[in-house]
Design a protein around this motif. Sequence first.
Motif, PDB file in Angstrom:
ATOM      1  N   LEU A 150       0.830  -1.196   0.000  1.00  0.00           N
ATOM      2  CA  LEU A 150       0.000   0.000   0.000  1.00  0.00           C
ATOM      3  C   LEU A 150       0.866   1.248   0.000  1.00  0.00           C
ATOM      4  CD1 LEU A 150      -2.530  -1.073   2.797  1.00  0.00           C
ATOM      5  CD2 LEU A 150      -2.746  -1.449   0.323  1.00  0.00           C
ATOM      6  N   ARG A 151       0.266   2.361  -0.367  1.00  0.00           N
ATOM      7  CA  ARG A 151       0.921   3.663  -0.275  1.00  0.00           C
ATOM      8  C   ARG A 151       0.209   4.477   0.791  1.00  0.00           C
ATOM      9  NH1 ARG A 151       3.839   7.472  -3.376  1.00  0.00           N
ATOM     10  NH2 ARG A 151       4.433   9.071  -1.865  1.00  0.00           N
ATOM     11  N   ARG A 152       0.909   4.813   1.862  1.00  0.00           N
ATOM     12  CA  ARG A 152       0.359   5.618   2.926  1.00  0.00           C
ATOM     13  C   ARG A 152       1.298   6.812   3.149  1.00  0.00           C
ATOM     14  NH1 ARG A 152      -3.431   3.117   1.559  1.00  0.00           N
ATOM     15  NH2 ARG A 152      -4.816   1.799   2.828  1.00  0.00           N
ATOM     16  N   SER A 153       1.998   6.847   4.271  1.00  0.00           N
ATOM     17  CA  SER A 153       2.997   7.899   4.476  1.00  0.00           C
ATOM     18  C   SER A 153       4.343   7.509   3.891  1.00  0.00           C
ATOM     19  CB  SER A 153       3.156   8.195   5.975  1.00  0.00           C
ATOM     20  OG  SER A 153       3.771   7.096   6.632  1.00  0.00           O
ATOM     21  N   ASN A 154       4.479   6.274   3.418  1.00  0.00           N
ATOM     22  CA  ASN A 154       5.765   5.776   2.941  1.00  0.00           C
ATOM     23  C   ASN A 154       6.146   6.424   1.610  1.00  0.00           C
ATOM     24  OD1 ASN A 154       3.403   4.067   2.401  1.00  0.00           O
ATOM     25  ND2 ASN A 154       4.774   2.895   1.060  1.00  0.00           N
TER      26      ASN A 154
END
Length: 217
Positions: A45-49
């Motif tokens: 997933l893409r979150r704060s990364n």
Amino acid sequence: MERREGDISDWWPTPVFMHRWPDHARINADLESLILARMEATPGLRRSNIGGWHSAEDLLAWPSPAIGVLRGWVERSLTELIRGTVGPRAVPQSFPMAAWANVNRAGHSNDIHDHGNHVWAAVYYVATGAADPEVPSSGPLELRDPRAGASRIHLGYSSMGLSRLIKPLAGMMVIFPAWLWHAVRPHADPGLRISIAFNIAEQRPVAGEQISARNGL
């Protein structure tokens, strides 16, 4: 003895729990194998990364005894933290939580963020990726001064408003209020930086709400 001219009160302290579990090596080996296998099987997933791999928030349901051990460590740590800061009567019945894995390679980081609508945030370090695991050189966890006014001082050096940097060590657990702004600075060591992050609530006699994971550590 130096004479004090006035009283000093610490009015808005922010508790941060840190502990390195001495028996982490075997658990971390199992966790690393589990996480890398899941990374090979899912896109992440893409979150704060910023780069890196972020798993779904269902890590606590992954089939491994190591997951149960890790959850027990988190619950013990939270109980100690709350007893030591608020008092034993404040310890809740249980800690509903969600967890997810993060894997960073060189150059990967996490942007500044908090974990909204939760009570505590936590991170556990499985591997640092450092050539010497006892002396990690990059990818520190950055904790920001939460006071909005402190960050507005731009007159040169000030003792207020400074960030705190925590160098990750395998087996280390860090727990802090979920509203505390934090980030992960770029990883630069040769190996994989592997961590597990948590969103945590406190279950009282009233039924708790479902929680979900949205950020990385």
